[in-house]
Design a protein around this motif. Sequence first.
Motif, PDB file in Angstrom:
ATOM      1  N   THR A 102      13.059  -2.299   8.621  1.00 24.31           N
ATOM      2  CA  THR A 102      12.579  -3.003   9.820  1.00 24.31           C
ATOM      3  C   THR A 102      12.716  -2.166  11.088  1.00 24.31           C
ATOM      4  OG1 THR A 102      14.721  -4.072  10.116  1.00 24.31           O
ATOM      5  CG2 THR A 102      13.072  -5.271   8.838  1.00 24.31           C
ATOM      6  N   GLU A 103      13.396  -1.038  11.023  1.00 20.34           N
ATOM      7  CA  GLU A 103      13.543  -0.159  12.194  1.00 20.34           C
ATOM      8  C   GLU A 103      12.277   0.652  12.454  1.00 20.34           C
ATOM      9  OE1 GLU A 103      16.209  -0.052  14.248  1.00 20.34           O
ATOM     10  OE2 GLU A 103      17.056  -1.691  13.057  1.00 20.34           O
ATOM     11  N   HIS A 104      11.389   0.759  11.484  1.00 21.34           N
ATOM     12  CA  HIS A 104      10.217   1.626  11.612  1.00 21.34           C
ATOM     13  C   HIS A 104       8.905   0.884  11.379  1.00 21.34           C
ATOM     14  CE1 HIS A 104      13.553   4.464  10.824  1.00 21.34           C
ATOM     15  NE2 HIS A 104      12.935   5.139  11.775  1.00 21.34           N
ATOM     16  N   ILE A 105       8.814  -0.351  11.835  1.00 19.67           N
ATOM     17  CA  ILE A 105       7.572  -1.124  11.711  1.00 19.67           C
ATOM     18  C   ILE A 105       6.541  -0.582  12.692  1.00 19.67           C
ATOM     19  CG2 ILE A 105       6.511  -3.396  12.001  1.00 19.67           C
ATOM     20  CD1 ILE A 105       9.157  -4.647  11.172  1.00 19.67           C
ATOM     21  N   GLN A 106       5.311  -0.395  12.211  1.00 20.51           N
ATOM     22  CA  GLN A 106       4.211   0.057  13.064  1.00 20.51           C
ATOM     23  C   GLN A 106       3.237  -1.109  13.250  1.00 20.51           C
ATOM     24  OE1 GLN A 106       2.497   3.318  10.936  1.00 20.51           O
ATOM     25  NE2 GLN A 106       4.091   4.744  11.552  1.00 20.51           N
ATOM     26  N   ALA A 107       2.781  -1.313  14.484  1.00 25.55           N
ATOM     27  CA  ALA A 107       1.839  -2.392  14.790  1.00 25.55           C
ATOM     28  C   ALA A 107       0.576  -1.804  15.410  1.00 25.55           C
ATOM     29  CB  ALA A 107       2.481  -3.391  15.745  1.00 25.55           C
ATOM     30  N   ASP A 108      -0.574  -2.212  14.887  1.00 24.81           N
ATOM     31  CA  ASP A 108      -1.878  -1.818  15.433  1.00 24.81           C
ATOM     32  C   ASP A 108      -2.708  -3.077  15.623  1.00 24.81           C
ATOM     33  OD1 ASP A 108      -1.576   1.077  15.318  1.00 24.81           O
ATOM     34  OD2 ASP A 108      -1.653   0.843  13.141  1.00 24.81           O
ATOM     35  N   TYR A 109      -3.516  -3.083  16.690  1.00 22.80           N
ATOM     36  CA  TYR A 109      -4.376  -4.225  16.969  1.00 22.80           C
ATOM     37  C   TYR A 109      -5.779  -3.710  17.220  1.00 22.80           C
ATOM     38  CZ  TYR A 109      -5.932  -8.672  18.936  1.00 22.80           C
ATOM     39  OH  TYR A 109      -6.610  -9.846  19.173  1.00 22.80           O
ATOM     40  N   ALA A 120     -10.067  -4.988  16.770  1.00 21.54           N
ATOM     41  CA  ALA A 120     -11.131  -5.939  16.418  1.00 21.54           C
ATOM     42  C   ALA A 120     -10.586  -7.320  16.050  1.00 21.54           C
ATOM     43  CB  ALA A 120     -11.985  -5.384  15.272  1.00 21.54           C
ATOM     44  N   GLY A 121      -9.545  -7.761  16.759  1.00 23.66           N
ATOM     45  CA  GLY A 121      -9.007  -9.091  16.533  1.00 23.66           C
ATOM     46  C   GLY A 121      -8.082  -9.208  15.339  1.00 23.66           C
ATOM     47  N   VAL A 122      -7.673  -8.076  14.762  1.00 19.28           N
ATOM     48  CA  VAL A 122      -6.766  -8.093  13.613  1.00 19.28           C
ATOM     49  C   VAL A 122      -5.507  -7.309  13.970  1.00 19.28           C
ATOM     50  CG1 VAL A 122      -6.448  -7.470  11.186  1.00 19.28           C
ATOM     51  CG2 VAL A 122      -8.682  -8.258  11.984  1.00 19.28           C
ATOM     52  N   LEU A 123      -4.355  -7.977  13.889  1.00 20.54           N
ATOM     53  CA  LEU A 123      -3.060  -7.340  14.094  1.00 20.54           C
ATOM     54  C   LEU A 123      -2.566  -6.887  12.728  1.00 20.54           C
ATOM     55  CD1 LEU A 123      -0.520  -6.676  15.810  1.00 20.54           C
ATOM     56  CD2 LEU A 123       0.288  -8.979  15.242  1.00 20.54           C
ATOM     57  N   THR A 124      -2.310  -5.580  12.589  1.00 22.34           N
ATOM     58  CA  THR A 124      -1.858  -5.019  11.319  1.00 22.34           C
ATOM     59  C   THR A 124      -0.469  -4.435  11.487  1.00 22.34           C
ATOM     60  OG1 THR A 124      -4.138  -4.471  10.740  1.00 22.34           O
ATOM     61  CG2 THR A 124      -2.406  -3.407   9.459  1.00 22.34           C
ATOM     62  N   LEU A 125       0.477  -4.927  10.700  1.00 25.47           N
ATOM     63  CA  LEU A 125       1.840  -4.416  10.706  1.00 25.47           C
ATOM     64  C   LEU A 125       2.078  -3.650   9.410  1.00 25.47           C
ATOM     65  CD1 LEU A 125       3.789  -7.572  11.950  1.00 25.47           C
ATOM     66  CD2 LEU A 125       2.854  -5.703  13.297  1.00 25.47           C
ATOM     67  N   ARG A 126       2.628  -2.447   9.528  1.00 29.14           N
ATOM     68  CA  ARG A 126       3.008  -1.639   8.364  1.00 29.14           C
ATOM     69  C   ARG A 126       4.524  -1.543   8.352  1.00 29.14           C
ATOM     70  NH1 ARG A 126      -1.401   0.155   6.192  1.00 29.14           N
ATOM     71  NH2 ARG A 126      -3.239   0.540   7.432  1.00 29.14           N
ATOM     72  N   ILE A 127       5.116  -2.065   7.278  1.00 24.17           N
ATOM     73  CA  ILE A 127       6.572  -2.108   7.159  1.00 24.17           C
ATOM     74  C   ILE A 127       6.966  -1.195   5.998  1.00 24.17           C
ATOM     75  CG2 ILE A 127       8.576  -3.603   6.926  1.00 24.17           C
ATOM     76  CD1 ILE A 127       6.574  -5.955   7.588  1.00 24.17           C
ATOM     77  N   PRO A 128       7.583  -0.045   6.292  1.00 21.54           N
ATOM     78  CA  PRO A 128       7.913   0.888   5.212  1.00 21.54           C
ATOM     79  C   PRO A 128       9.024   0.365   4.307  1.00 21.54           C
ATOM     80  CG  PRO A 128       8.688   1.725   7.328  1.00 21.54           C
ATOM     81  CD  PRO A 128       7.940   0.459   7.614  1.00 21.54           C
ATOM     82  N   ILE A 129       8.977   0.802   3.070  1.00 22.15           N
ATOM     83  CA  ILE A 129      10.025   0.466   2.114  1.00 22.15           C
ATOM     84  C   ILE A 129      11.194   1.410   2.381  1.00 22.15           C
ATOM     85  CG2 ILE A 129      10.632   0.430  -0.333  1.00 22.15           C
ATOM     86  CD1 ILE A 129       7.685  -0.262  -0.860  1.00 22.15           C
ATOM     87  N   GLU A 179       0.864  -1.179   0.000  1.00 24.73           N
ATOM     88  CA  GLU A 179       0.000   0.000   0.000  1.00 24.73           C
ATOM     89  C   GLU A 179       0.899   1.226   0.000  1.00 24.73           C
ATOM     90  OE1 GLU A 179      -2.311   1.355   3.647  1.00 24.73           O
ATOM     91  OE2 GLU A 179      -3.876   0.450   2.398  1.00 24.73           O
ATOM     92  N   ASN A 180       0.971   1.925  -1.127  1.00 25.90           N
ATOM     93  CA  ASN A 180       1.843   3.087  -1.302  1.00 25.90           C
ATOM     94  C   ASN A 180       3.298   2.705  -1.034  1.00 25.90           C
ATOM     95  OD1 ASN A 180      -0.378   4.717  -1.985  1.00 25.90           O
ATOM     96  ND2 ASN A 180      -0.819   5.067   0.172  1.00 25.90           N
ATOM     97  N   ASP A 181       3.928   3.322  -0.040  1.00 22.23           N
ATOM     98  CA  ASP A 181       5.342   3.071   0.252  1.00 22.23           C
ATOM     99  C   ASP A 181       5.545   2.151   1.445  1.00 22.23           C
ATOM    100  OD1 ASP A 181       6.232   4.548  -1.867  1.00 22.23           O
ATOM    101  OD2 ASP A 181       6.495   6.391  -0.730  1.00 22.23           O
ATOM    102  N   ALA A 182       4.645   1.196   1.637  1.00 24.13           N
ATOM    103  CA  ALA A 182       4.776   0.263   2.759  1.00 24.13           C
ATOM    104  C   ALA A 182       4.146  -1.072   2.390  1.00 24.13           C
ATOM    105  CB  ALA A 182       4.116   0.822   4.008  1.00 24.13           C
ATOM    106  N   TYR A 183       4.643  -2.116   3.023  1.00 18.97           N
ATOM    107  CA  TYR A 183       3.996  -3.421   2.948  1.00 18.97           C
ATOM    108  C   TYR A 183       3.149  -3.565   4.201  1.00 18.97           C
ATOM    109  CZ  TYR A 183       6.384  -5.119  -1.157  1.00 18.97           C
ATOM    110  OH  TYR A 183       6.806  -5.287  -2.445  1.00 18.97           O
ATOM    111  N   VAL A 184       1.961  -4.106   4.015  1.00 19.38           N
ATOM    112  CA  VAL A 184       1.020  -4.288   5.117  1.00 19.38           C
ATOM    113  C   VAL A 184       0.779  -5.781   5.284  1.00 19.38           C
ATOM    114  CG1 VAL A 184      -1.286  -3.763   5.980  1.00 19.38           C
ATOM    115  CG2 VAL A 184      -0.061  -2.073   4.588  1.00 19.38           C
TER     116      VAL A 184
END
Length: 143
Positions: free
Chosen positions: A103-110, A112-121, A37-42
């Motif tokens: 990998t230094e700037h991974i964002q994690a959100d949790y 409704a039972g879904v863990l979402t990680l955004r890993i920037p390029i 999604e844009n400049d990140a992998y989700v």
Amino acid sequence: MLMRTDPFRELDRLAQHLVGPGTWSKPSAMPMDAYRENDAYVVAFDLPGVSADAIDIDVERNMLTVKAERRPAAKADDVQMDLSERPLGVFSRQIVLADTLDTEHIQADYDAGVLTLRIPIAERAKPRKISIGGGTGRKEISG
């Protein structure tokens, strides 16, 4: 109590019974989706019924590891379980990340039972234009 019939329910229940719940040494797999999604992998993991404090996320070199544990709900002594289909135990997933991810700037959100990680390029991996320098005319090679 009304129940919808499912011809594969008994097969699924038998397989879960034989395999048993996941343990820390042999966890069960968790379903996931991965997309850009844009400049990140989700990466999104399904972890319904797991509390946020029971999720462990680690990155070592290029290996991303997500582990989670769903514990049985506390029940009173006078409760009799009639049906139990929700899997319990430990769930884990490992993903090898490309060198082009930051990998230094991974964002994690949790939510409704879904863990979402955004890993920037990483900046070095993003497409960029290369300018061409102008020449000053012909050059001779003398030997």
